[in-house]
Design an enzyme around this catalytic site. Structure first.
Site, short mmCIF file in Angstrom:
data_model
loop_
_atom_site.label_atom_id
_atom_site.label_comp_id
_atom_site.label_asym_id
_atom_site.label_seq_id
_atom_site.Cartn_x
_atom_site.Cartn_y
_atom_site.Cartn_z
N GLY A 46 0.63 -1.30 -0.06
CA GLY A 46 -0.20 0.11 -0.03
C GLY A 46 0.93 1.37 -0.12
O GLY A 46 2.14 1.18 0.46
N GLN A 51 2.98 10.03 1.29
CA GLN A 51 4.56 9.14 1.36
C GLN A 51 5.11 9.69 0.18
O GLN A 51 6.25 9.44 0.06
CB GLN A 51 3.93 7.76 1.47
CG GLN A 51 3.47 7.27 2.63
CD GLN A 51 3.42 5.76 2.49
OE1 GLN A 51 2.59 5.21 2.20
NE2 GLN A 51 4.58 5.14 3.13
N CYS A 88 6.13 -0.38 6.93
CA CYS A 88 5.78 0.64 6.07
C CYS A 88 6.95 1.18 5.20
O CYS A 88 8.01 1.22 5.62
CB CYS A 88 5.32 1.96 7.21
SG CYS A 88 4.91 3.46 5.95
N LEU A 89 6.72 1.70 3.87
CA LEU A 89 7.84 1.97 3.21
C LEU A 89 8.67 3.34 3.53
O LEU A 89 9.56 3.56 3.10
CB LEU A 89 7.30 2.11 1.82
CG LEU A 89 6.77 0.99 1.04
CD1 LEU A 89 6.08 1.22 -0.58
CD2 LEU A 89 7.69 -0.21 0.59
N HIS A 135 -4.05 0.86 7.67
CA HIS A 135 -2.69 1.66 7.86
C HIS A 135 -2.79 2.67 6.62
O HIS A 135 -2.28 3.84 7.05
CB HIS A 135 -1.79 0.63 7.41
CG HIS A 135 -0.53 0.90 7.11
ND1 HIS A 135 0.61 0.19 8.08
CD2 HIS A 135 0.29 1.75 6.24
CE1 HIS A 135 1.84 0.84 7.75
NE2 HIS A 135 1.58 1.90 6.72
N GLU A 136 -3.24 2.61 5.53
CA GLU A 136 -3.18 3.69 4.74
C GLU A 136 -3.96 4.95 4.98
O GLU A 136 -3.42 6.17 4.61
CB GLU A 136 -3.48 3.19 3.12
CG GLU A 136 -2.48 1.80 2.65
CD GLU A 136 -1.04 2.18 2.96
OE1 GLU A 136 -0.56 3.45 2.80
OE2 GLU A 136 -0.22 1.32 3.02
N HIS A 139 -2.47 7.12 7.39
CA HIS A 139 -1.43 7.88 6.73
C HIS A 139 -2.20 9.46 6.47
O HIS A 139 -1.36 10.44 6.20
CB HIS A 139 -0.77 7.48 5.57
CG HIS A 139 0.36 6.54 5.80
ND1 HIS A 139 1.74 6.94 6.23
CD2 HIS A 139 0.40 5.22 5.23
CE1 HIS A 139 2.43 5.85 6.01
NE2 HIS A 139 1.87 5.07 5.82
CO CO Z 1 2.69 3.03 5.56
#
Ligand code: CO
Length: 157
Positions: A46, A51, A88-89, A135-136, A139
């Site tokens: 995701g 991000q 997480c990226l 999670h997304e 963000h």
């Molecule tokens: Co993330």
């Protein structure tokens, strides 16, 4: 399509609240496509627009069944609880070791959003999809999993 660079934890932009998309124009379509490409390239499940430095309520998810694009997603309903392990990226490895966290997430979620055509869609998710949706969407509120983690794991992969 183009790859975009991913903001890393510590970047203040990740802590800001994203704004709703008011018009789905070419910029939004390009953003969706770039985000999907960036997520796939990074082997993520995701990615949320902040991000990649864009404070708009846009999310892409791929838990292995193809890319889901969500514009202005909202969690409508949740059921149950489950302990997940997530990464997480925007939270990169430390000294070559992945950073993950145990987070309590719903077992089931119902999310309402718009697709790229401006149509209202509803997505139900369990397991990894439920986690990814939560999670997304976090963000978009400037929340990272490390804020919610009950335990941080920093092991060699
Ligand atoms: Co993330």
């Amino acid at each position: 399509m183009a790859l975009r660079s991913i903001r890393i934890e510590g970047d203040e932009l990740l802590r800001k609240i994203s704004k709703p998309v008011e018009e789905i124009n070419d910029h939004i379509i390009t953003l969706l496509e770039d985000m999907a490409e960036t997520m796939t390239e990074a082997n993520g499940v995701g990615l949320a627009a902040p991000q990649v430095g864009v404070l708009k309520r846009v999310v892409v998810i791929d838990v292995g069944d193809g890319v889901i694009e969500l514009i202005n997603p909202q969690i409508m309903e949740t059921k149950g609880e489950r302990k997940t392990v997530e990464g997480c990226l925007s939270v990169p490895p430390i000294n070559g070791a992945m950073v993950q966290g145990e987070v309590i997430r719903p077992q089931w979620v119902l999310v309402k959003a718009l697709n790229r055509f401006g149509e209202e869609i509803a997505i139900e998710g369990t397991e990894l999809l439920a986690t990814a949706l939560c999670h997304e969407i976090d963000h978009l509120e400037g929340i990272l999993f490390i804020d919610k983690a009950i335990r941080i794991i920093n092991d060699e992969e």
